[in-house]
Structures are given as structure tokens and as C-alpha cells.
Design a protein around this motif. Structure first.
Motif, PDB file in Angstrom:
ATOM      1  N   GLN A   1       0.830  -1.194   0.000  1.00 43.18           N
ATOM      2  CA  GLN A   1       0.000   0.000   0.000  1.00 43.18           C
ATOM      3  C   GLN A   1       0.868   1.249   0.000  1.00 43.18           C
ATOM      4  O   GLN A   1       2.059   1.216   0.292  1.00 43.18           O
ATOM      5  N   ARG A   2       0.261   2.369  -0.301  1.00 40.29           N
ATOM      6  CA  ARG A   2       1.006   3.611  -0.438  1.00 40.29           C
ATOM      7  C   ARG A   2       1.551   4.081   0.910  1.00 40.29           C
ATOM      8  O   ARG A   2       1.144   3.641   1.959  1.00 40.29           O
ATOM      9  N   GLU A   3       2.466   5.010   0.834  1.00 40.57           N
ATOM     10  CA  GLU A   3       3.089   5.586   2.024  1.00 40.57           C
ATOM     11  C   GLU A   3       2.033   6.269   2.905  1.00 40.57           C
ATOM     12  O   GLU A   3       1.047   6.805   2.405  1.00 40.57           O
ATOM     13  N   ILE A   4       2.259   6.249   4.206  1.00 46.89           N
ATOM     14  CA  ILE A   4       1.350   6.925   5.131  1.00 46.89           C
ATOM     15  C   ILE A   4       1.634   8.420   5.093  1.00 46.89           C
ATOM     16  O   ILE A   4       2.662   8.890   5.581  1.00 46.89           O
ATOM     17  N   LEU A   5       0.738   9.166   4.484  1.00 48.08           N
ATOM     18  CA  LEU A   5       0.899  10.609   4.335  1.00 48.08           C
ATOM     19  C   LEU A   5      -0.113  11.401   5.149  1.00 48.08           C
ATOM     20  O   LEU A   5       0.052  12.598   5.338  1.00 48.08           O
ATOM     21  N   ARG A   6      -1.174  10.747   5.600  1.00 53.14           N
ATOM     22  CA  ARG A   6      -2.212  11.430   6.358  1.00 53.14           C
ATOM     23  C   ARG A   6      -2.968  10.417   7.200  1.00 53.14           C
ATOM     24  O   ARG A   6      -2.888   9.206   6.956  1.00 53.14           O
ATOM     25  N   ILE A   7      -3.688  10.917   8.173  1.00 56.01           N
ATOM     26  CA  ILE A   7      -4.368  10.030   9.116  1.00 56.01           C
ATOM     27  C   ILE A   7      -5.397   9.149   8.429  1.00 56.01           C
ATOM     28  O   ILE A   7      -5.665   8.029   8.877  1.00 56.01           O
ATOM     29  N   GLU A   8      -5.966   9.599   7.314  1.00 54.34           N
ATOM     30  CA  GLU A   8      -6.931   8.779   6.587  1.00 54.34           C
ATOM     31  C   GLU A   8      -6.312   7.459   6.129  1.00 54.34           C
ATOM     32  O   GLU A   8      -6.984   6.435   6.074  1.00 54.34           O
ATOM     33  N   HIS A   9      -5.020   7.486   5.801  1.00 54.55           N
ATOM     34  CA  HIS A   9      -4.362   6.257   5.375  1.00 54.55           C
ATOM     35  C   HIS A   9      -4.304   5.247   6.521  1.00 54.55           C
ATOM     36  O   HIS A   9      -4.433   4.039   6.297  1.00 54.55           O
ATOM     37  N   LEU A  10      -4.111   5.719   7.737  1.00 56.55           N
ATOM     38  CA  LEU A  10      -4.124   4.830   8.894  1.00 56.55           C
ATOM     39  C   LEU A  10      -5.526   4.277   9.120  1.00 56.55           C
ATOM     40  O   LEU A  10      -5.704   3.093   9.422  1.00 56.55           O
ATOM     41  N   ASP A  11      -6.524   5.137   8.999  1.00 55.21           N
ATOM     42  CA  ASP A  11      -7.912   4.712   9.213  1.00 55.21           C
ATOM     43  C   ASP A  11      -8.327   3.646   8.207  1.00 55.21           C
ATOM     44  O   ASP A  11      -9.026   2.682   8.537  1.00 55.21           O
ATOM     45  N   GLU A  12      -7.890   3.809   6.948  1.00 56.81           N
ATOM     46  CA  GLU A  12      -8.271   2.878   5.901  1.00 56.81           C
ATOM     47  C   GLU A  12      -7.724   1.474   6.162  1.00 56.81           C
ATOM     48  O   GLU A  12      -8.314   0.479   5.764  1.00 56.81           O
ATOM     49  N   ARG A  13      -6.595   1.396   6.852  1.00 55.50           N
ATOM     50  CA  ARG A  13      -5.926   0.109   7.042  1.00 55.50           C
ATOM     51  C   ARG A  13      -6.211  -0.504   8.399  1.00 55.50           C
ATOM     52  O   ARG A  13      -5.913  -1.668   8.630  1.00 55.50           O
ATOM     53  N   HIS A  14      -6.747   0.277   9.316  1.00 51.19           N
ATOM     54  CA  HIS A  14      -6.841  -0.131  10.706  1.00 51.19           C
ATOM     55  C   HIS A  14      -8.109  -0.933  10.949  1.00 51.19           C
ATOM     56  O   HIS A  14      -9.207  -0.500  10.617  1.00 51.19           O
ATOM     57  N   SER A  15      -7.969  -2.110  11.528  1.00 48.18           N
ATOM     58  CA  SER A  15      -9.096  -2.954  11.886  1.00 48.18           C
ATOM     59  C   SER A  15      -9.157  -3.110  13.399  1.00 48.18           C
ATOM     60  O   SER A  15      -8.244  -2.714  14.116  1.00 48.18           O
ATOM     61  N   LYS A  16     -10.231  -3.698  13.882  1.00 46.27           N
ATOM     62  CA  LYS A  16     -10.352  -3.974  15.308  1.00 46.27           C
ATOM     63  C   LYS A  16      -9.232  -4.893  15.766  1.00 46.27           C
ATOM     64  O   LYS A  16      -8.678  -4.729  16.865  1.00 46.27           O
ATOM     65  N   ALA A  17      -8.864  -5.856  14.925  1.00 41.28           N
ATOM     66  CA  ALA A  17      -7.762  -6.759  15.268  1.00 41.28           C
ATOM     67  C   ALA A  17      -6.452  -5.994  15.397  1.00 41.28           C
ATOM     68  O   ALA A  17      -5.635  -6.280  16.277  1.00 41.28           O
ATOM     69  N   ASP A  18      -6.255  -4.997  14.519  1.00 39.10           N
ATOM     70  CA  ASP A  18      -5.045  -4.181  14.608  1.00 39.10           C
ATOM     71  C   ASP A  18      -5.004  -3.398  15.915  1.00 39.10           C
ATOM     72  O   ASP A  18      -3.950  -3.271  16.548  1.00 39.10           O
ATOM     73  N   SER A  19      -6.147  -2.856  16.333  1.00 35.84           N
ATOM     74  CA  SER A  19      -6.212  -2.126  17.599  1.00 35.84           C
ATOM     75  C   SER A  19      -5.887  -3.048  18.770  1.00 35.84           C
ATOM     76  O   SER A  19      -5.161  -2.661  19.697  1.00 35.84           O
ATOM     77  N   SER A  20      -6.411  -4.270  18.717  1.00 32.53           N
ATOM     78  CA  SER A  20      -6.139  -5.235  19.783  1.00 32.53           C
ATOM     79  C   SER A  20      -4.671  -5.631  19.799  1.00 32.53           C
ATOM     80  O   SER A  20      -4.062  -5.793  20.870  1.00 32.53           O
ATOM     81  N   LEU A  21      -4.085  -5.774  18.605  1.00 36.81           N
ATOM     82  CA  LEU A  21      -2.674  -6.128  18.519  1.00 36.81           C
ATOM     83  C   LEU A  21      -1.801  -4.995  19.056  1.00 36.81           C
ATOM     84  O   LEU A  21      -0.805  -5.230  19.756  1.00 36.81           O
ATOM     85  N   ARG A  22      -2.186  -3.768  18.762  1.00 37.32           N
ATOM     86  CA  ARG A  22      -1.464  -2.614  19.302  1.00 37.32           C
ATOM     87  C   ARG A  22      -1.536  -2.614  20.830  1.00 37.32           C
ATOM     88  O   ARG A  22      -0.539  -2.356  21.509  1.00 37.32           O
ATOM     89  N   ASP A  23      -2.716  -2.898  21.380  1.00 36.11           N
ATOM     90  CA  ASP A  23      -2.861  -2.944  22.830  1.00 36.11           C
ATOM     91  C   ASP A  23      -2.024  -4.069  23.437  1.00 36.11           C
ATOM     92  O   ASP A  23      -1.400  -3.898  24.490  1.00 36.11           O
ATOM     93  N   PHE A  24      -2.023  -5.225  22.762  1.00 36.80           N
ATOM     94  CA  PHE A  24      -1.215  -6.339  23.235  1.00 36.80           C
ATOM     95  C   PHE A  24       0.260  -5.962  23.228  1.00 36.80           C
ATOM     96  O   PHE A  24       1.009  -6.292  24.156  1.00 36.80           O
ATOM     97  N   PHE A  25       0.697  -5.273  22.184  1.00 33.20           N
ATOM     98  CA  PHE A  25       2.081  -4.802  22.093  1.00 33.20           C
ATOM     99  C   PHE A  25       2.408  -3.903  23.284  1.00 33.20           C
ATOM    100  O   PHE A  25       3.483  -4.024  23.893  1.00 33.20           O
ATOM    101  N   TRP A  26       1.480  -3.020  23.645  1.00 31.53           N
ATOM    102  CA  TRP A  26       1.713  -2.108  24.770  1.00 31.53           C
ATOM    103  C   TRP A  26       1.862  -2.886  26.079  1.00 31.53           C
ATOM    104  O   TRP A  26       2.778  -2.632  26.859  1.00 31.53           O
ATOM    105  N   PHE A  27       0.973  -3.828  26.322  1.00 27.80           N
ATOM    106  CA  PHE A  27       1.077  -4.632  27.550  1.00 27.80           C
ATOM    107  C   PHE A  27       2.411  -5.370  27.606  1.00 27.80           C
ATOM    108  O   PHE A  27       3.046  -5.448  28.667  1.00 27.80           O
TER     109      PHE A  27
END
Length: 465
Positions: free
Chosen positions: A394-420
Motif C-alpha cells: 500500500q502507499r506511504e502513510i501521508l495522512r491520518i486517513e491512510h491509517l484509518d483505511e488500514r486499521h481494523s479492530k484486530a489491529d487495535s487489539s494487537l497494538r494494545d497487546f504490544f503495549w502490555f
């Protein structure tokens, strides 16, 4: 860590199982923090007075900071990679700052209700770093600095609208993630554009000629994911605002620590190589070494709006009507004295350059470890953000919309798991993935975090690909 290869469940289900186990480990490891939180919710909404620091199921309560380390109320020690959301660049116990605080309290006193020489000295230090700030006024936070900068623009132009960008954070009441801020009372005055869209921003500015007082923009969106603004985009704003009689306000509250002259000194015009020169620049966070501070400044004719002298004494003729800018703590002695030594003796240009070179190395090392996964890293210098949901095709992350387009609930959970997992290993990072480096942090310490990221990517590769 659980073996992700043994389960026949979907990747999303596996992530939720890992997250559930990590939360249970967190609760068992931090009983004192949980007790403090249960007490706090009786007197503070949600037990909190600073929303970004809340963490489910409860936040870690810190006991103290030493250098670039934090120790919590349960006795755990962490490498501080939050850095007070970029404000703590000098660390927690810098001896020069400590001596300045003690000297101010014992020799000068607090809140004198009068002008002091330290106020002048601090202002001169700010101007020496940021030449576009011909004149400067101090306030109490970056939020205030942006509000006062906007008041200058509106007074000088007689217009009310302001162009901002999706993903922007200009302070507690000036947040523009997914549209206009819910905290502003004049919502109709905000025109929200798309960050890093250099063609779109030129049209947007032209369409708002005679309507917009200013464009307010960050050189790198901080809360929006540490997404740098391209030189083409930033200089398109500068050129178009000048052509259309609109003021260019650059929010350097975060980014001013990324280079000796702020990010504006490094974003060069692709055509002639000149740096940015905004009409007004706003500062805050780090410049007073941990004291509450904000500053705004720019062209002298604009700052003259806040010149308190009678008009007959002002050197500026035909200027807009004057306004009052008062505030009990604008020239607080601690902020003025500490700010003076921070700029002159602590976070010097040499120290700034060295720390941000270390940050560039660190970010590249993290990127190398994320290859082939949905993890990626954005940022500039010693401030970066780890993201989940990226794909190499996918294209380079240039704006927050690009993050939103790629972000799923599983990604949010994985990010939280990474933090823990990071917290368990002794690394204090922001839950949203933001990482900022403080003075005194070494490559050896950062290599330990890099190795943690590498191990995390390896052990969860089936979930990250």
C-alpha cells in the motif's frame, strides 16, 4: 507468551486471547496501581484529569522519575519512552534544571507580580533559536499559544475562519481528528482540509480568500500519528497564504525540539532551498524543561496587537486595534528561569542535533525489524509512532486517513497487546504507539527495545502478516 501456532482459531480470535491473558498478567503485577485507581475514581471522573493518560483496565501510577527512568508504585522500573509526550526531553532530574529551580525559589521567589530580567533573557534565547519569531509573548501551554495566535490572525484580518487539517492536534480544545473539534464553541469557523495534499490545500486556501484569517498546521502531526508534512505541502501553504492575504501559523509545540531551529528550519523549498518562514510560530511543552509554558511569536507588526503601550508610543502606525493579553502565570519565575537555562545550557543546538540523529537511527532500526509485517513506524528525529495495520503493497502513510483505511479492530487489539508486552518488559511507551526519546538515552538502551520489537514481530508473525 502463548504459542500462536497451536490454536485453530482465526487470527482475530488469537489476538483477543493473547490480549485477555496480557490484561490478567497486568492486573496481577500492579495491585498498588489498581488500589490508587479505585480510590481516584471517587473524586476524579474516571479517576483521571488528563484523558490521554488513562489506560484500561486501570493506569499505572508512577512514583518517581530519575534521569530517563520511571519507577511505579509497585516498584517496577521502566525506560521512559513516553518522554511526557515530547515535553520531557530533558529527563526527570537534570542537575542544571534542578539548580535553577532551587536558585529561583531561594533567591528570586515565586510569582512576583512584576516584570523580571529572566523574562527578557528567555525571550532573547527563543528568538535566537527561531528567527521568524521577531517578537514573543509567553503563556501557560501550547493550547493557549495556539489560541492567542489565532486571536492575532482574526484581529489583524478581521476574518474568523481558520483552515486546519484532519488529524491535527493544536491543544485540548483544538483537536481535529475525524472532523471539527467537539470542544470548540465556534465550529462553523473551522475548515478542515487533508494533510499532505499540496494541490488540494492550494485550492482550499484560494477558495477561502476573504473568509479565512489563517492556516494553522503542524510540520509533523503529533497526536495524528507522527506523520511528517512534506516540503511540497508545507511550502504550498506558505506560498498560497501569502498570495491570498491569509496568515500562516506553524504549530511547533512538539516539532520545535526536532532541530535547533525547529522543524521550520529543515523543511526546505523544493525549488530554491529556503526554509519555512511562518507569520506566527507557536511553542510549548519542552522549552521550559518541565515547567508549564507556552509561547507565540512572529512578525513584529502582528505581535504589536498585544503591545500594551499607548498607541502614540508604538513605532507601528496603522496597525490593528490593540488587545489585552494577561495571565497570572505568563511570566512565572520558575518557567522563565528554567526556560532560560534549558535553551542556553541544557538542550543546546549540539545536544538537539545529537539526540535527533539518534532518533533517526532508532526509527530506521525499528523499520528494519518490521519488514514483512503490518507494523510500521513514522516520525522525525527523536519522536516517532509505531503503527499496526500497514501493508507493504500500500502507499506511504501521508495522512491520518491512510491509517484509518488500514486499521481494523484486530489491529487495535494487537497494538494494545504490544503495549502490555512493552510495559511487562520495562519499556514505558504511549499506548497509541508514540515513542519520544529523552536526553541521556543511549544506543545500548534503545537496542534493548529494538530487540523486544524484533522478538514481538517474530513471535506474532502469523498475526502480523
Amino acid at each position: 507468551m502463548a504459542n500462536t501456532q497451536q490454536s485453530e482459531h482465526s487470527p482475530a480470535e488469537k489476538i483477543m486471547t493473547l490480549l485477555h491473558d496480557a490484561e490478567n498478567d497486568y492486573k496481577q503485577s500492579n495491585p498498588n496501581s489498581q488500589k490508587w485507581h479505585e480510590r481516584a475514581i471517587r473524586v476524579l471522573p474516571g479517576g483521571n484529569t488528563r484523558s490521554i493518560l488513562h489506560t484500561d483496565p486501570f493506569p499505572i501510577y508512577m512514583d518517581r522519575g530519575e534521569g530517563n527512568r520511571l519507577i511505579d508504585v509497585d516498584g517496577h522500573e521502566y525506560l521512559d519512552l513516553v518522554g511526557e509526550m515530547t515535553a520531557g526531553v530533558c529527563g526527570h532530574s537534570n542537575p542544571i534544571i534542578r539548580d535553577a529551580i532551587i536558585s529561583t525559589v531561594t533567591k528570586t521567589g515565586l510569582n512576583l507580580g512584576a516584570t523580571t530580567a529572566a523574562e527578557l533573557g528567555f525571550a532573547e534565547q527563543v528568538r535566537s533559536r527561531f528567527p521568524s519569531m521577531e517578537q514573543i509573548r509567553f503563556c501557560n501551554s501550547g493550547t493557549e499559544a495556539n489560541i492567542y495566535a489565532l486571536s492575532i490572525a482574526r484581529q489583524a484580518t478581521g476574518l474568523s475562519k481558520v483552515i486546519v487539517f484532519n488529524g491535527a492536534y493544536h491543544g485540548g480544545v483544538l483537536t481535529f481528528v475525524h472532523g471539527a473539534s467537539v470542544n470548540t464553541i465556534d465550529r462553523n469557523d473551522w475548515v478542515v482540509g487533508s494533510y499532505n495534499d499540496h494541490e488540494g490545500v492550494q485550492r482550499l486556501i484560494s477558495e477561502n480568500r476573504g473568509k479565512a484569517a489563517a492556516v494553522l498546521v503542524e510540520g509533523m502531526q503529533g497526536a495524528g500519528g507522527c506523520i511528517p508534512g512534506s516540503a511540497k505541502f508545507m511550502h504550498a501553504i506558505q506560498k498560497a497564504t501569502k498570495e491570498n492575504g491569509i496568515l500562516f501559523i506553524l504549530d511547533e509545540v512538539i516539532t520545535s525540539r526536532l532541530a535547533p531551529g525547529g522543524l521550520q528550519s529543515t523543511i526546505l523549498d523544493p525549488h530554491d532551498g529556503t526554509p519555512l518562514k511562518p507569520d506566527i510560530t507557536t511553542l510549548g511543552k519542552w522549552i521550559a524543561g518541565g515547567m508549564t509554558i507556552g509561547a507565540f511569536g512572529g512578525r513584529q507588526e502582528l505581535l504589536s496587537i498585544y503591545d500594551p503601550r499607548p498607541a502614540s508610543e508604538s513605532a507601528m502606525q496603522g496597525k490593528p486595534a490593540q488587545m489585552s493579553h494577561s495571565g497570572t502565570f505568563n511570566n512565572n519565575t520558575l518557567a522563565m528561569h528554567v526556560g532560560l537555562v534549558v535553551l542556553s545550557s541544557v538542550y543546546t543546538p549540539a545536544v538537539c542535533t545529537e539526540l535527533n540523529a539518534l532518533g533517526d537511527w532508532f526509527r530506521q532500526e525499528l523499520l528494519d525489524r518490521c519488514q514483512g509485517t503490518r507494523m510500521t513506524v513514522t516520525g522525525v528525529g527523536a519522536v516517532c509512532n509505531i503503527h499496526f495495520g500497514a501493508h507493504e503493497d500500500q502507499r506511504e502513510i501521508l495522512r491520518i486517513e491512510h491509517l484509518d483505511e488500514r486499521h481494523s479492530k484486530a489491529d487495535s487489539s494487537l497494538r494494545d497487546f504490544f503495549w502490555f508486552q512493552a510495559v511487562q518488559k520495562g519499556f514505558w511507551i504511549a499506548r497509541r504507539g508514540m515513542v519520544t526519546l529523552t536526553m541521556g538515552t543511549t544506543r545500548l538502551e534503545l537496542r534493548e527495545f529494538i530487540e523486544f520489537v524484533e522478538d514481538f514481530a517474530r513471535s506474532t508473525r502469523s498475526l502480523l502478516c
